[in-house]
Design a protein around this motif. Structure first.
Motif, mmCIF file in Angstrom:
data_model
loop_
_atom_site.group_PDB
_atom_site.id
_atom_site.type_symbol
_atom_site.label_atom_id
_atom_site.label_comp_id
_atom_site.label_asym_id
_atom_site.label_seq_id
_atom_site.Cartn_x
_atom_site.Cartn_y
_atom_site.Cartn_z
ATOM 1 N N ILE A 161 0.797 -1.231 0.000
ATOM 2 C CA ILE A 161 0.000 0.000 0.000
ATOM 3 C C ILE A 161 0.831 1.283 0.000
ATOM 4 O O ILE A 161 0.370 2.309 -0.495
ATOM 5 C CB ILE A 161 -1.003 0.022 1.169
ATOM 6 N N VAL A 176 -6.813 4.893 0.706
ATOM 7 C CA VAL A 176 -6.852 3.542 1.248
ATOM 8 C C VAL A 176 -8.061 2.786 0.703
ATOM 9 O O VAL A 176 -7.975 1.594 0.387
ATOM 10 C CB VAL A 176 -6.888 3.584 2.798
ATOM 11 N N ILE A 190 -7.315 1.593 -2.809
ATOM 12 C CA ILE A 190 -6.356 0.481 -2.771
ATOM 13 C C ILE A 190 -7.044 -0.801 -2.310
ATOM 14 O O ILE A 190 -6.823 -1.884 -2.870
ATOM 15 C CB ILE A 190 -5.175 0.830 -1.844
ATOM 16 N N TYR A 191 -7.907 -0.656 -1.302
ATOM 17 C CA TYR A 191 -8.582 -1.850 -0.761
ATOM 18 C C TYR A 191 -9.509 -2.472 -1.804
ATOM 19 O O TYR A 191 -9.566 -3.700 -1.943
ATOM 20 C CB TYR A 191 -9.358 -1.487 0.508
ATOM 21 N N GLU A 220 -10.547 -2.837 5.807
ATOM 22 C CA GLU A 220 -10.104 -1.489 5.445
ATOM 23 C C GLU A 220 -9.864 -0.643 6.704
ATOM 24 O O GLU A 220 -8.890 0.110 6.788
ATOM 25 C CB GLU A 220 -11.150 -0.826 4.554
#
Length: 308
Positions: free
Chosen positions: A36, A46, A49-50, A61
């Motif tokens: 990440i 985030v 990305i998750y 997350e």
């Protein structure tokens, strides 16, 4: 000031910081960090990305955000696209890696273990803080000799404690480490909340190298030996002093002066002398310890004035 006999430790520990993580991830946290961190630095959230890497995630997350809050990754909240814009509405509780870390390791368990192993030497472990958010010290105190070691860490995280113990383990080797660190008693700080990796090393499933126990909450007197020794550190580094300009050789220097300071409880001997008598001088040299003549001992801030 040169530290010729500490070179073996500095090479493995690193001046002023812990060992760098291997490029090949050896723990789940490192794998997530390698995944990440580059994406966040490219401006991704985030959440994005998750969603993209859901099949590669082993946590939620929300847990990723918790890891970032706890400084377990190489990115911080300030690196996140939106989170830095919002003021926290309340003070967050301490983040613990393993919320069940005290099960089987509390102070009652410690006392029971000592009853069954009365000759076991005890090591006490704690943190000494500099300015908020800056570098901190990990302190390790051998109760039987009053010798104390201190290791500079870039942040007060669980991973930095694990890295410190791993560095000492590699330096001393398994047999010597297990002889010196059979039991470690520490407090309930979040930096000590991953006992599995402290006890078993990087994989968390190798041979047991030490046993971790915890004091009761708000009971520093249960590890009173290390608390008393912290008073000597504070003579050199008073509360409010920043550690950010210090290096590990600076810490070696300070601890050499402290460990050469003679104590009434040791019948007029110094911790250095007692440890040398019990374990030999070779181990002291590996750990970066040197004797200081009594007339040269300085326990004032001027000892490290150039660095603070």
């Amino acid at each position: 000031m040169d530290f010729p006999v500490t070179r073996s430790f500095v090479c493995s520990y690193g001046p002023g910081k812990l060992l760098k993580r291997s490029e090949k991830p050896s723990t789940e946290l490192e794998r997530l960090n390698l995944l990440i961190t580059p994406l966040i630095r490219n401006g991704q959230s985030v959440h994005q990305i998750y969603l993209t890497h859901a099949n590669e995630m082993t946590c939620s997350e929300k847990t990723l955000y918790n890891y970032i809050d706890a400084s377990l990754f190489d990115v911080r909240n300030i690196d996140l696209p939106r989170k830095v814009k919002y003021r926290p509405r309340y003070k967050k509780p301490e983040f613990k890696i393993d919320r069940g870390c005290r099960i089987g390791r509390n102070y009652e368990d410690f006392k029971k273990y000592r009853e069954g192993h009365p000759d076991t030497q005890i090591v006490e472990m704690d943190s000494v803080l500099g300015n908020k958010g800056g570098k901190v010290l990990l302190t390790v105190h051998f109760v039987n000799t009053s010798l104390m070691l201190a290791f500079l860490r870039d942040a007060n995280t669980s991973q930095s404690v694990i890295d410190s113990l791993d560095a000492i383990y590699r330096l001393l080797g398994r047999e010597c480490f297990e002889n010196l660190f059979p039991v470690i008693l520490t407090d309930n700080g979040s930096e000590f909340s991953n006992p599995r990796l402290m006890e078993y090393g990087p994989s968390g499933k190798d041979i047991l190298r030490t046993r971790i126990f915890y004091c009761d909450p708000s009971s520093p007197y249960q590890k009173g030996s290390i608390e008393v020794n912290h008073e000597l550190i504070r003579r050199v580094l008073p509360k409010g002093t920043s550690f950010d300009n210090l290096t590990q050789p600076d810490i070696f220097k300070m601890m050499n002066h402290i460990n050469s300071y003679k104590r009434n409880k040791l019948n007029g001997r110094s911790p250095y002398e007692m440890f040398r008598f019990c374990y030999g001088e070779g181990i002291l040299q590996k750990l970066g310890c040197l004797p200081i003549a009594s007339e040269n001992i300085v326990l004032k801030p001027r000892l490290l004035k150039h660095s603070t």
